[in-house]
Motif scaffolding. Structure first.
Motif, PDB file in Angstrom:
ATOM      1  N   TYR A 146       0.801  -1.228   0.000  1.00  0.00           N
ATOM      2  CA  TYR A 146       0.000   0.000   0.000  1.00  0.00           C
ATOM      3  C   TYR A 146       0.836   1.281   0.000  1.00  0.00           C
ATOM      4  CZ  TYR A 146      -3.843  -3.097   1.300  1.00  0.00           C
ATOM      5  OH  TYR A 146      -4.764  -4.099   1.322  1.00  0.00           O
ATOM      6  N   GLY A 147       2.063   1.213   0.463  1.00  0.00           N
ATOM      7  CA  GLY A 147       2.868   2.440   0.520  1.00  0.00           C
ATOM      8  C   GLY A 147       2.345   3.446   1.518  1.00  0.00           C
TER       9      GLY A 147
ATOM     10  N   THR B   2       0.204   8.216  -2.026  1.00  0.00           N
ATOM     11  CA  THR B   2      -0.046   6.870  -2.543  1.00  0.00           C
ATOM     12  C   THR B   2      -1.501   6.435  -2.380  1.00  0.00           C
ATOM     13  OG1 THR B   2       0.775   6.113  -0.419  1.00  0.00           O
ATOM     14  CG2 THR B   2       2.309   6.027  -2.250  1.00  0.00           C
TER      15      THR B   2
ATOM     16  N   PRO C 292       0.025   3.901  -7.220  1.00  0.00           N
ATOM     17  CA  PRO C 292       0.934   2.907  -6.639  1.00  0.00           C
ATOM     18  C   PRO C 292       2.237   3.553  -6.171  1.00  0.00           C
ATOM     19  CG  PRO C 292       0.288   2.288  -8.885  1.00  0.00           C
ATOM     20  CD  PRO C 292      -0.260   3.644  -8.640  1.00  0.00           C
ATOM     21  N   LYS C 293       2.772   3.094  -5.034  1.00  0.00           N
ATOM     22  CA  LYS C 293       4.021   3.691  -4.545  1.00  0.00           C
ATOM     23  C   LYS C 293       5.160   3.471  -5.528  1.00  0.00           C
ATOM     24  CE  LYS C 293       5.436  -0.226  -1.694  1.00  0.00           C
ATOM     25  NZ  LYS C 293       6.237  -0.744  -0.648  1.00  0.00           N
ATOM     26  N   GLU C 294       5.067   2.391  -6.304  1.00  0.00           N
ATOM     27  CA  GLU C 294       6.126   2.105  -7.285  1.00  0.00           C
ATOM     28  C   GLU C 294       6.128   3.117  -8.428  1.00  0.00           C
ATOM     29  OE1 GLU C 294       3.789  -0.035  -6.270  1.00  0.00           O
ATOM     30  OE2 GLU C 294       4.969  -1.347  -4.970  1.00  0.00           O
TER      31      GLU C 294
ATOM     32  N   LEU D  91       5.911   6.392  -7.779  1.00  0.00           N
ATOM     33  CA  LEU D  91       6.483   7.644  -7.288  1.00  0.00           C
ATOM     34  C   LEU D  91       7.715   7.963  -8.116  1.00  0.00           C
ATOM     35  CD1 LEU D  91       6.326   7.105  -3.408  1.00  0.00           C
ATOM     36  CD2 LEU D  91       5.054   8.825  -4.708  1.00  0.00           C
TER      37      LEU D  91
ATOM     38  N   LYS E 294      -3.472  -0.699  -8.838  1.00  0.00           N
ATOM     39  CA  LYS E 294      -2.105  -0.695  -9.377  1.00  0.00           C
ATOM     40  C   LYS E 294      -2.082  -0.666 -10.903  1.00  0.00           C
ATOM     41  CE  LYS E 294       0.197  -1.390  -5.384  1.00  0.00           C
ATOM     42  NZ  LYS E 294       1.472  -0.813  -4.938  1.00  0.00           N
TER      43      LYS E 294
ATOM     44  N   ASP F 214      11.365  -0.413  -4.141  1.00  0.00           N
ATOM     45  CA  ASP F 214      11.634   0.747  -3.277  1.00  0.00           C
ATOM     46  C   ASP F 214      13.056   0.751  -2.713  1.00  0.00           C
ATOM     47  OD1 ASP F 214      10.959  -1.211  -1.490  1.00  0.00           O
ATOM     48  OD2 ASP F 214       9.195  -0.189  -0.669  1.00  0.00           O
TER      49      ASP F 214
END
Ligand code: G1P
Length: 277
Positions: free
Chosen positions: A12-13, A20, A24-26, A28, A59, A130
């Motif tokens: 979830y980030g 987020t 999706p945090k990916e 960022l 996502k 990350d």
């Protein structure tokens, strides 16, 4: 040989909320590229062309990123902006991307197990996007590990020394040193308190795993935090002497923390972005 790279990307980030919440945090960005792209570029540079991504609800942007955006590309066609998409286009053309969802968040081990159908019966790499790793002028971290795999043919985790008080953030190993940068793992613990940590050698988000790991994960009970931990499944391989821990050459930024994220941003701005302009 190793052809596939697994990217667990279902988390979830929460540390980056509200950024987020709907993204999706990916995705960022570290300057102008999303975190996941740095990871895919590292895998591609290591000779891997099949990217298996474990996603979850919310996502979709990950899939769209590694796809053609006809409207946008039509708009910028023939202008000097076209080159901004070159790095992504290269990956889309050279690699395949497969996705599967982790339906319930049951830990990193469980996320990796969700990739079993995409990976099959072959050794594979895992990149936690990350953790951004760089090694300017030298081999990317994953390539260093793949070369080690050629020699040793067993699972390998990347490690770095961390301050004792930070062991609670990582999987931590202990083992016999077989080279100045290589240990045969005898013990590993997920996120130990400093006083319980077997060393200050912390696992970072790069793994080479042999396919027997899937059954070992399936047989692993929930551990730290009630989650199925890859560290616990790897410990079963370690008991057979089948896990190496490698002190990689290069630098790693913990982009899961605000501090590491800012450091990575400053680094990439100076080292990559400015030079590309
Ligand atoms: C995961 C692993 C941990 C490892 C870390 C590296 O933890 O469970 O063993 O040290 O990645 O980044 P997470 O950071 O997902 O909590």
């Amino acid at each position: 040989m190793i052809r596939k790279c697994l990217f667990p990307a279902a988390g979830y980030g929460t540390r980056f909320l509200p950024a987020t919440k709907a993204m999706p945090k990916e995705m960022l960005p570290i300057v102008n590229k999303p975190l996941i792209q740095y990871g895919v570029e590292e895998a591609y540079a290591a000779g891997l062309q099949h990217m298996a991504v474990i996603t979850g609800r919310g996502k979709r942007a990950l899939e769209d990123h590694f796809d053609i955006s006809y409207e946008l590309e039509h708009q910028i066609q023939g202008t000097d902006k076209e080159r901004y998409l070159d790095s992504t286009r290269l990956l889309i053309d050279a690699c395949t991307f497969s996705y599967t969802r982790q339906v319930e968040m049951k830990g990193l081990g469980h996320a990796i197990l969700c990739g079993q159908q995409l990976i099959g019966e072959e050794p594979f790499a895992v990149v936690l996007a990350d953790d951004l790793c760089v090694n300017p002028g030298g081999d990317p971290v994953l390539l260093q590990m793949i070369e080690l795999y050629r020699q040793f043919r067993c699972s390998i985790v990347a490690i770095q020394e961390v301050p004792r008080e930070e062991t609670y953030k990582y999987g931590v190993i202990a083992g016999e040193m077989i080279r100045d940068d290589l240990y045969r793992v005898s013990h590993m613990v997920e996120k130990p308190k400093p006083e319980e940590a077997p060393s200050n050698l912390a696992i970072i988000g790069r793994y080479i795993l042999t396919p027997d790991i899937f059954q070992l994960i399936a047989d692993t009970e929930p551990g730290k935090g009630g989650e199925i931990q890859i560290t616990d499944a790897l410990m079963k391989q370690a008991r057979q002497g089948a896990v190496l821990a490698y002190k990689f050459k290069g630098q790693r930024f913990d982009c899961g923390s605000a501090e590491g994220y800012v450091e990575a941003t400053n680094y990439c701005f100076e080292q990559f972005y400015k030079k590309e302009q």
